[in-house]
Design an enzyme around this catalytic site. Structure first.
Site, short mmCIF file in Angstrom:
data_model
loop_
_atom_site.label_atom_id
_atom_site.label_comp_id
_atom_site.label_asym_id
_atom_site.label_seq_id
_atom_site.Cartn_x
_atom_site.Cartn_y
_atom_site.Cartn_z
N GLY A 176 0.93 -1.32 -0.03
CA GLY A 176 -0.07 -0.05 -0.08
C GLY A 176 0.84 1.36 0.02
N GLY A 217 -0.90 -6.98 1.56
CA GLY A 217 -0.50 -8.21 2.59
C GLY A 217 -0.05 -9.57 1.55
C1 3PG Z 1 -6.64 -5.97 1.01
O1 3PG Z 1 -7.11 -4.79 0.67
O2 3PG Z 1 -5.28 -5.73 1.63
C2 3PG Z 1 -7.25 -7.25 0.71
O3 3PG Z 1 -8.34 -7.06 -0.06
C3 3PG Z 1 -7.36 -8.30 1.80
O4 3PG Z 1 -8.17 -7.69 2.58
P1 3PG Z 1 -7.99 -8.34 4.09
O5 3PG Z 1 -6.63 -7.70 4.74
O6 3PG Z 1 -9.23 -7.51 4.78
O7 3PG Z 1 -8.12 -9.72 3.93
MG MG Z 2 -4.81 -6.06 4.14
#
Ligand code: 3PG
Ligand code: MG
Length: 398
Positions: A354, A377
């Protein structure tokens, strides 16, 4: 690679259940970054072009198994229609008779979006019964949600075992980019790892020192490494209790022939603020009242020199406090060097996470990188060398 793609499937007249990740940021009902939606458009278009009927399955936020209207996927319909340039119908549940009827009535050329899978508590438990309910809606399963592939959930894992399964275009692109960056990279390969904490990236660092030739460490976590080398870092963000761990990583990297690159000079301020008065100092001379907010120009020169010797760069995490000008300088300069080399055909550059993508977008370099992942992630777990359940299920299905 061991998984099938849309090209391997017969899609004509078939209902194609596509797991997408449209977990996009929304402020006051407005999508503030539609990248993930734009990036799944080729999959939807290719399915439509092959005569298939795309039925989209996705989660949104973390509703914890409850129906929460502010996390309804219904609000994304207009954005999806713009991205796909076609009618998008909506079903108020991702399983059950209403959804089955909507799937049955879907016309060629149109798309059906199903409600947030996480309104069912069973979803995040990878419940096979919920997956079986989903499987009734489609003839083929296509997983295009690389960024959710680190979750073993009904819609990402169990479902892949119940229908003929393949990867979508975005999943394919993500996996191919990661393979070229860390699986079978052209060497030398340099990893850039930044961000606040060593503790959250320990597994990442341990995996990378075995795989890369140079490991550039920046951001707050670099301070912990400076502490490990016996330097004072004043009031900087640093995990002092991780100093022995950092020292062991340095020692182990040495034995593996991986060179760790730490800042040799630092940009120091007394306040964590944009345009805070600051000075450039040697890395071992941070004053007691000082906070290290960026790597200095000598460090940047060393990093760009290493990029110059590299054939591959994989990047996760900014080098400094990139959200505060001018402490984005090291990140920007290094990113622009990687972008220019990529443009000149000298480098494969892959980035994800991100903050990383936000920083590279702000630097203006992102457009010239070989590949920018949509994943946070999942990108990190892949870099850590972990098996992603969503990908493993596709491989087993292939
Ligand atoms: C994210 O935005 O990182 C993915 O869509 C996964 O979402 P989560 O971390 O809520 O599983
Ligand atoms: Mg996430």
């Amino acid at each position: 690679m061991a998984w099938k793609t849309l090209d391997d499937m017969d899609l004509n007249g078939k209902r194609v259940l596509v797991r997408v990740d449209i977990n996009v940021p929304i402020v006051d009902g407005v999508v503030t970054d539609s990248t993930r939606i734009r990036r799944i458009a080729p999959t939807v278009r290719d399915i439509l072009a092959a005569g298939g009927k795309p039925i989209l399955l996705a989660h949104f936020g973390r509703p914890g198994g409850e129906r929460r209207e502010n996390l309804s996927l219904n609000q994304l319909v207009p954005t999806l229609e713009r991205a796909f340039e076609t009618k998008v119908h909506f079903a108020a549940d991702c399983v059950g008779t209403g959804a089955e009827l909507a799937a049955e009535q879907l016309q060629p050329g149109e798309v059906l979006l199903l409600e947030n899978t996480r309104f069912h508590a069973a979803e995040t438990k990878n419940d096979p019964d919920l997956a079986a309910g989903m499987a009734r809606l489609g003839d083929v399963y296509c997983n295009d949600a690389f960024s959710a592939a680190h979750r073993a959930h009904s819609s990402t894992e169990a479902l892949a075992r119940l229908l003929p399964a393949c990867a979508g275009r975005l999943m394919q692109a993500e996996l191919e980019a990661l393979e070229s960056a860390l699986g079978q990279p052209e060497r030398p390969v340099t990893a850039v790892v930044g961000g606040a904490k060593v503790s959250t990236k320990l597994e990442l660092l341990s995996n990378l020192i075995e795989k890369v030739d140079y490991l550039v460490i920046g951001g707050g976590m670099a301070n912990t490494f400076l502490v490990a080398k016996g330097m004072g870092v004043g009031k900087s963000l640093a995990e002092r209790i991780m100093k022995d761990t950092a020292a062991k990583i340095i020692e182990k990297a040495d034995g593996l022939g991986c060179q760790i690159i730490l800042p040799t000079d630092i940009v120091v301020a007394e306040k964590f603020e944009s345009h805070a008065p600051h000075q450039v100092l040697p890395a071992d001379q941070c004053p007691e009242e000082g906070m290290i907010l960026d790597a200095g120009p000598d460090s940047v020169a060393r990093i760009t020199e290493i990029f110059g010797q590299s054939k591959t760069v994989i990047w996760n995490g900014p080098l400094g406090a990139f959200e505060l000008e001018p402490f984005d300088a090291a990140t920007n300069a290094a990113a622009l060097k990687a972008a220019a080399m990529t443009n000149a055909g000298q480098l494969t550059s892959v980035a994800g996470g991100g903050d990383t993508v936000a920083a590279l977008n702000a630097s203006g370099a992102a457009g010239d990188f070989s590949y920018i992942s949509t994943a946070g992630g999942a990108f990190l777990e892949w870099m850590e060398g972990k098996t992603l359940p969503g990908v493993a299920a596709l491989e087993e299905a292939g």
